[in-house]
Every structure is written in structure tokens, then in C-alpha cells.
Design a protein around this motif. Sequence first.
Motif, PDB file in Angstrom:
ATOM      1  N   GLU A 199      -3.802  -3.430  -6.006  1.00 50.02           N
ATOM      2  CA  GLU A 199      -3.702  -4.570  -6.622  1.00 50.02           C
ATOM      3  C   GLU A 199      -3.747  -5.220  -6.197  1.00 50.02           C
ATOM      4  N   GLU A 200      -1.739  -5.472  -6.116  1.00 53.58           N
ATOM      5  CA  GLU A 200      -1.449  -7.258  -5.540  1.00 53.58           C
ATOM      6  C   GLU A 200      -1.894  -6.879  -3.850  1.00 53.58           C
ATOM      7  N   ALA A 246       0.770  -1.193  -0.054  1.00 54.54           N
ATOM      8  CA  ALA A 246      -0.148   0.301   0.094  1.00 54.54           C
ATOM      9  C   ALA A 246       0.800   1.336   0.049  1.00 54.54           C
ATOM     10  N   ALA A 247       2.003   0.897   0.563  1.00 56.15           N
ATOM     11  CA  ALA A 247       3.019   2.391   0.969  1.00 56.15           C
ATOM     12  C   ALA A 247       3.414   3.014  -0.589  1.00 56.15           C
ATOM     13  N   ALA A 303      -4.806   2.761   3.066  1.00 59.33           N
ATOM     14  CA  ALA A 303      -5.381   1.454   3.899  1.00 59.33           C
ATOM     15  C   ALA A 303      -6.966   1.699   3.456  1.00 59.33           C
ATOM     16  N   VAL A 304      -7.948   2.113   2.221  1.00 59.48           N
ATOM     17  CA  VAL A 304      -9.269   2.369   2.254  1.00 59.48           C
ATOM     18  C   VAL A 304      -8.845   1.691   0.952  1.00 59.48           C
ATOM     19  N   PRO A 322       4.266   2.618   8.898  1.00 63.05           N
ATOM     20  CA  PRO A 322       4.488   3.986   9.061  1.00 63.05           C
ATOM     21  C   PRO A 322       4.970   4.757   7.860  1.00 63.05           C
ATOM     22  N   GLY A 323       3.805   5.622   8.086  1.00 61.75           N
ATOM     23  CA  GLY A 323       3.845   6.843   6.392  1.00 61.75           C
ATOM     24  C   GLY A 323       3.629   6.669   5.658  1.00 61.75           C
ATOM     25  N   ALA A 324       2.487   5.659   5.187  1.00 58.70           N
ATOM     26  CA  ALA A 324       1.363   5.139   3.836  1.00 58.70           C
ATOM     27  C   ALA A 324       0.228   5.993   4.541  1.00 58.70           C
ATOM     28  N   ARG A 325      -0.048   6.374   3.615  1.00 60.71           N
ATOM     29  CA  ARG A 325      -1.914   7.427   4.424  1.00 60.71           C
ATOM     30  C   ARG A 325      -2.586   6.997   4.035  1.00 60.71           C
TER      31      ARG A 325
END
Length: 587
Positions: free
Chosen positions: A431-432, A425-426, A580-581, A573-576
Motif C-alpha cells: 500500500e505504501e 515491495a521487498a 513488482a506486480v 534485488p532479492g524481491a520476488r
Amino acid sequence: MPSAAVQPSFEDLGTPLSDVTFVVVDLETTGGRAADSGITEIGAVKVRGGEVLGELQSLVDPGHPVPAFVARLTGITTAMVATAPPIDLVLPSFLEFARDAVLVAHNAPFDVGFLRAACQRLGYDWPGFRVVDTVPLARRVVTRDEAPNHKLSTLAALFRATVTPEHRALADARATVDVLHALLDRLAPLGITHLEDLATAADPVPPDVRRKRTLADPLPEAPGVYLFRGPGDEVLYVGTSTNLRKRVRSYFTAAEKRGRITEMVRIAHAVTPIVCATPLEAQVRELRLIAEHAPRYNRRSKHPERQSWVRLTDEPYPRLSVVRDVRPGTPHIGPYPSRQAALAAVDALHDALPLRQCTARLPRVARVAGSPCALAGMGRCSAPCTAVGAADASYDGVAAAARTALTADPALVVDALAARVGRLAAQERYEEAGHVTQRLRSFVQGAARAQRLGPLARCAELVAARPVSVGPGSMAGGWELVVVKHARLAATAVTGPDEDPLPVVDALRATAEVVEPPVAPAPACHPEEAALVLAWLEQPGVRLVHVSDPWSWPVRSAAAHTDLARVAAAVAPGAREDDAVATMTAC
């Protein structure tokens, strides 16, 4: 009303139209919208069985001048309504006049809309009248060859009404009475002879389907299972309902939209009811009958042989395998509805643990080293095949971790895949991330299912009771009792409010079905039956009366991880936040 619309032989299917009290109503107003227009006249006629029981008519002061174009159309002028009573005096009289009756109007949404709006403005509760609109009824039985449109004046002329509509409320209501009776005469040969039929009379139902509603005639109003039977007494369809007659009757109305079911009704010649003591028994019987007869019009698969399990094999160096049957001595998860779902769970385990994926049978101690595969080079396989002269003890730890994840705590797999989802996600590789999440979901669901089924499948006998409610907040309606053996429903009964349930429990245990123990976690029944039984046992208020074996599952079981929102929360950590959505949306 002419007697042709009455068929006494169907009386037990509902309220015959000859016994229904109709109040036919018509309004004249100052405009077309209730929000900014007022009522200038109310006319109503009460009829039953073709006989006029009473009439009500009154001009109404709308509280503002009558527009000139309305005065020309209706003949009702501002001067005529200046001394008329306001709606707050007329409306209570109308509501009392129409009490307990069925409202009828031509273009009913218009008239009923004004009446409801008046009730709302004056603080009255709308009585919830059943409403019949003669416009859609006319569209059903009056063709374009007979009449160019379905206006009240056109229909009144077609049916030779005794009163000519003239845009005055009482005259138009009287004309609508004649139109209603003529429409009901035409609808009777189509099987619309009861009040309940009018709800779907405007929708096109093939006459051959509607006529078959007599198949519901002898059915009881009780919970149970129904079987549609066709030529040669073939079971065409199996269903369940809390009210057998009402449910089966719906198949012959416009409420039934499924083409396949309409096809089934056309070839059915009988409906066999099986009355059940409880809704749970009805659901279980439905499953068993579908599995037994495989009706061609039941879409849902009820074949336990098509279920798949994920198994950790019993070998010196265990591996994962997808199997149809549960075998003793090895851990399993499932069942899965398809092999594809089971393989997704296998992929999740392989993502988290370096289990071997080759199918060769490896000896515990090899004399000659094998050739490591590409997965070993990528660090995704412990490669026990390369050990020579001694057992590969490191693989024992991998196998033990797999056993724990399958049978007890799946945290190792969940954490590993959640971290991978976070990394993907980061990097905005949604898709993966979705594919990984789907594999994790398959694994967690299968593990949770096996951990819930296993203890119940091992339990030789479980007796439980649930209080039967006889009303809101009441728990004094007796007891619903079940006897479960190895997850299979073996007996059930319901006791009365004043009946001692313990003798009934003893009788149930003595007469319950004999069930042979299965190989757990597989139940001694269809997995869907076991799921129904578990859902019933886990309801609030259920009390255990007798348990022969422990019935529990691990504290840190897979059920604690079934809410995969925690996967999104584990984004690196650090991902928006929208990473996650997006991850959860992708799956």
C-alpha cells in the motif's frame, strides 16, 4: 403495407420502410439446436411496400430421420423429406432469393442461427443480412391486455392475419408478413418510419423524445460541432462528430442511455450545427464553446483557471509552490487537472530532494540563525535557515537539481523513488509502495506535459500538413493544413487531390488568427486544446512546412519515464517477481 407507416417528409433521414425489400423467412427443423439438428423445410416471402414480390418454399432432406414428436407437430415425416433436395442444393437458391433484402423472422435468432450454421458447414460466407425480429417489436406495442403472449399464432389471431400459422414454413412466413405490417402500423405513430429506426425500435424510447428527432432533419452529414439549445436560446450541450446528422439523430433513440442527456433532449428546441473543415477543428471548437458557454449538461470541466502548476519559486532559497498561473523566469511543470494532483508531484520531489518546505521568505545572508524544523532533523530539508553570515552554497546544488528535474532530466527523482518502491515491495508494504508510485506518476506526467507544451507555446508560428487518405493505403486525397501559434490552432484548411497546397498555405498564414505570446510553458489556449494540437502534430505522416522557432524537447526528458513499469522493474534485488506486480497493482 398501409400508407400510414410512411412519412415522406422524413425521407432524407434514412430509408423509408415503404422502400425496403423484406424477405420474411420461416424454417422447420428436426430439433432446437443447429449443432445437432437439420432443416426440414424453408419458406420465404419477399415483400415491398405491402406488395408480395415472390415466394420460395422447399422441403429439405436433413440427412437423418425426423423425430416422431417433430412429425406430429409439423406434419413433416421422414418419408416426405426422403426424396427432397439436401440443404446444399436449397441454400444457394434461398441466398439468391434474399439477396440485398432485409431478413424478417418471428424469433429471428432461431431461424437465422440455422441459416448461418448451414452456410458455415457448406463454406458459404454469410451475406451479413440486416435482421428484423418481430418478437421484440410485438413486445413493444402489444400489451398483455391485448394478448396473453407474443407467439406467432396469438399475434396472427390478434391482427386477423389472412393465413393461420400451422407449423409449416411457407404458411408461417405468410402469417409473419401480416404480423409485420400490423406492427409497423403501430410503430409509425412512435416515429419509427424508416429502416434505421427498427434497430432501436424494440427498446423503450419516450415518445416525446423520439418525436424530437426532427431536430436532426436539417443537419448536414459532415464533421463539425453541434449545440443543443433550450429555452431562451441557452446552450444546453455541446458535442462533436464526424457526421453531425447521424450523431444528433442517435440522441432520440434507445442508443442514448444517459438520463441527464434524455432530460436535456426533452427541453431542447433546436440544434445548431457548425460545419468544420477537419476533425481537429471540430474538437478545438468544441473545447472553446464549452469554455465559453459552460453548458450545464456537459460533464467535463473545460475551465483553464482550474488548472494547477507546480512552480519552483524565484527566491534566494527556492521552494516548491502550487499556483494557478505561470510566471516568467521560473521553472514550472503541469498543468494538473486538480490541486491534489499537483501536490502529489510536490511530494514526489520532496521525497527525492531536501528542498525546504516552509513558506517564510529567507534572506540570502542571514544575520541570525533560524530554528531548524523537524524535517531538517530527519534529513529531508537542507535547512538553509540555519546559515549565518554567509550564503548556504549547498542549497544552491539542491535548487539546481530541482531545476534540472523539472525542466530537463527527471532521472534523479525517478531513480530515488523507484529505489524506495523497491524497498517497500521487498518488505511487502504494497500500500505504501502504491502511494509512492502514484506520487512519482504525478510528477513524471506533469514534467512531461510541460516539456512538450513549452516549446510549442514559445513557437510564434508553426505550419504543418498531413496527407488526407481517400481509401485504404491511399495518400492521394489532398492535404490537411494547420497553422499553430503559441500552441493555439489559428487556422486550418483542406486542399483537393489536384490542388497546389502552397498558395493555400500562404493564404492561411495571411489570414490566421493573431495570437499574443503567453508565458511558457503555458499555451495561449486551453491546455486541452494544446494537447489536441500536439497529438495531431505527432501523427505519422505529418510534415512541417514552416517553423518560426525551435520545436524540440530534451533527449532525457520526462517523456522517457512515463512508462512506470520501470518502477516495478527497479524492485530491490532479492524481491520476488510478484512484489513488482503487487506494487503496480496497488497504484
